[in-house]
Design an enzyme around this catalytic site. Sequence first.
Site, PDB file in Angstrom:
ATOM      1  CG  ASP A 273       0.856   7.644   1.782  1.00  0.00           C
ATOM      2  OD1 ASP A 273      -0.240   7.381   1.234  1.00  0.00           O
ATOM      3  OD2 ASP A 273       0.988   7.811   3.013  1.00  0.00           O
ATOM      4  CE  LYS A 280      -0.156  11.039   2.900  1.00  0.00           C
ATOM      5  NZ  LYS A 280      -0.427  11.149   4.335  1.00  0.00           N
ATOM      6  CG  ASP A 291       5.035   6.847   3.214  1.00  0.00           C
ATOM      7  OD1 ASP A 291       5.521   6.979   4.353  1.00  0.00           O
ATOM      8  OD2 ASP A 291       3.864   6.471   3.010  1.00  0.00           O
ATOM      9  NE  ARG A 354      -2.023   2.656  10.659  1.00  0.00           N
ATOM     10  CZ  ARG A 354      -2.412   3.616  11.483  1.00  0.00           C
ATOM     11  NH1 ARG A 354      -3.308   3.359  12.425  1.00  0.00           N
ATOM     12  NH2 ARG A 354      -1.917   4.840  11.376  1.00  0.00           N
TER      13      ARG A 354
HETATM   14  N1  BES Z   1       3.142   8.174   5.367  1.00  0.00           N
HETATM   15  C1  BES Z   1       2.186   8.729   6.227  1.00  0.00           C
HETATM   16  C2  BES Z   1       2.785   9.313   7.506  1.00  0.00           C
HETATM   17  C3  BES Z   1       3.699  10.505   7.370  1.00  0.00           C
HETATM   18  C4  BES Z   1       3.207  11.773   7.569  1.00  0.00           C
HETATM   19  C5  BES Z   1       5.038  10.351   7.107  1.00  0.00           C
HETATM   20  C6  BES Z   1       4.054  12.870   7.478  1.00  0.00           C
HETATM   21  C7  BES Z   1       5.881  11.433   7.002  1.00  0.00           C
HETATM   22  C8  BES Z   1       5.400  12.698   7.200  1.00  0.00           C
HETATM   23  C9  BES Z   1       1.168   7.659   6.631  1.00  0.00           C
HETATM   24  O1  BES Z   1       0.906   6.690   5.697  1.00  0.00           O
HETATM   25  C10 BES Z   1      -0.111   8.369   6.894  1.00  0.00           C
HETATM   26  O2  BES Z   1      -0.650   8.916   5.981  1.00  0.00           O
HETATM   27  N2  BES Z   1      -0.575   8.332   8.130  1.00  0.00           N
HETATM   28  C11 BES Z   1      -1.774   8.971   8.494  1.00  0.00           C
HETATM   29  C12 BES Z   1      -2.533   8.060   9.432  1.00  0.00           C
HETATM   30  C13 BES Z   1      -3.921   8.501   9.723  1.00  0.00           C
HETATM   31  C14 BES Z   1      -4.792   8.381   8.506  1.00  0.00           C
HETATM   32  C15 BES Z   1      -4.459   7.660  10.845  1.00  0.00           C
HETATM   33  C16 BES Z   1      -1.416  10.286   9.184  1.00  0.00           C
HETATM   34  O3  BES Z   1      -0.454  10.325   9.934  1.00  0.00           O
HETATM   35  O4  BES Z   1      -2.130  11.266   8.954  1.00  0.00           O
HETATM   36 ZN    ZN Z   2       2.388   6.341   4.338  1.00  0.00          ZN
HETATM   37 MN    MN Z   3      -0.617   7.299   4.324  1.00  0.00          MN
END
Ligand code: BES
Ligand code: ZN
Ligand code: MN
Length: 504
Positions: A273, A280, A291, A354
Amino acid sequence: MNLKILRKDLLTHNTEGLIVGRFEGRNDNPLMKQLNHALDGVLSNAMKCGDFKGRINQTALFYSGNKISPQRVLLVGLGNKREFNLEKLREVSGTAAKALQKLGAKTISTTLPQILEDIFTRQEMGQTVVEGTLLSLYSFDEHKTVKKDKAKDVKTLNLVMSLRDKGIAKLEKGAIKGQLISEGVYFSRDLISKPGNVATPSHLADEAVKMAKGLGIKATILEKSDMEKLKMGSLLGVAKGSCEPPKFISLEYNGGKKTDRPYVVIGKAITFDSGGISIKPSAGMEEMKTDMSGGAAALGTIKVAASLKLPINLIAIIPSAENLPSGSACKPGDILRTMSGQTVEVVNTDAEGRLILADALTYAERFNPQAVIDLATLTGACVIALGHHATGLLGNNEGLKHLLLKAGEDSGERLWELPLWDAYKKQIKSDIADMKNVGGRDGGTITAASFLSKFTTKYHWAHLDIAGTAWEKKGRSYVPKGSVGVGVRLLIKFFENELGIEES
Ligand code: BES
Ligand code: ZN
Ligand code: MN
């Protein structure tokens, strides 16, 4: 690992390390007295000096010279007897095994079950001691060209009972079960440890098919063209930024009656991811190879369920894709049409989990499931809310959530519930589609689950956010640094509790 249940006199038992437990403030372990006597009081000396008190996970090592057959005696603290439970037994088993592994002991022997008979059943003890030991000794060195010295690995674990002991069958049954469960956790940990360039969606599909063979599990892999036919627009939307083709893995284990409605376990498997176009920050991005931990948990769970021949029907669904930015990637503002027909405005391409889960949740409807449980490293917000000690739990059915919470307590993979009130749904309203994929920073775990809830109206459903619990940063007793394999033991315990499988 060789597992042996023996009836032996400790003083003449050949082993490189003998593990002996001691509760804090209680001088009531007859084995310790026997060894102390044979070793001219060295064990009690350590206590007199105050070096060893029996605090939980405390250890003290003794070399026995030629006085008795075991080369080393390792005392391990069990803490307060009234607070001792199966999770602590798993911990101290791991702590002791690890300490002896570090010294290069190849054969280790534990006497813990001998002194815990008034607290636990034999099967519980067999299972838990083996789990703690095996899980603590896990390592992943597939990509080291200079391998660690395998000759130094612990090869044999003896569970030593007294010569007069009558029944070791239950202990053995538990030990075998502990081994099968640990193998499932290892399977899951290995997949998570692998880097993104190895563990691609295709690799996960191959590993799933290989695992299913021989366990009586039916495997179906849906390809991109199948997903197009099924109109899985949100999964395809995430996948299209990568050259790696997405895979939709579906495994079916039929251990129950034909008429039993199946449980469906869905695991998020984004093999890397990057965030996509909403990329990111680079610091720590490498961790996003994990992920796919939800998918790995679903695979590990069905492997264990089949190995233990649990009398249930279970389906594991693993939607898998890579989330990358490219000329063909999904962009912020794009609108995707999910398999359910509902449309989603993609405001942030990093909220991709999601999106792939939405189509998997809709696909699950065709199985008329008894319950659907999804596991996903879904939100950083869950790590902020609960840290690394609990998995987030949300869902639409009180009974199901209650049973999962109970399984969490029993397995040591604890859950904490967050509310899924309607009020949160407002945050994911879109001006131009049926919903948007992010609801702002506030309550991020809950708005993510609210999004999923739009796809779970036809069945009982629970969502487990494992973002904080899938990866262990430091290492602790039976969880070495790295992939945890969280969810496997939890769900197996959940099914066992559901089935009322008695442990005696
Ligand atoms: N895979 C990430 C969530 C994650 C973060 C898992 C840290 C493990 C450790 C997910 O896909 C993600 O990026 N979520 C975002 C959502 C946001 C854009 C609403 C997040 O948590 O920042
Ligand atoms: Zn993710
Ligand atoms: Mn993500």
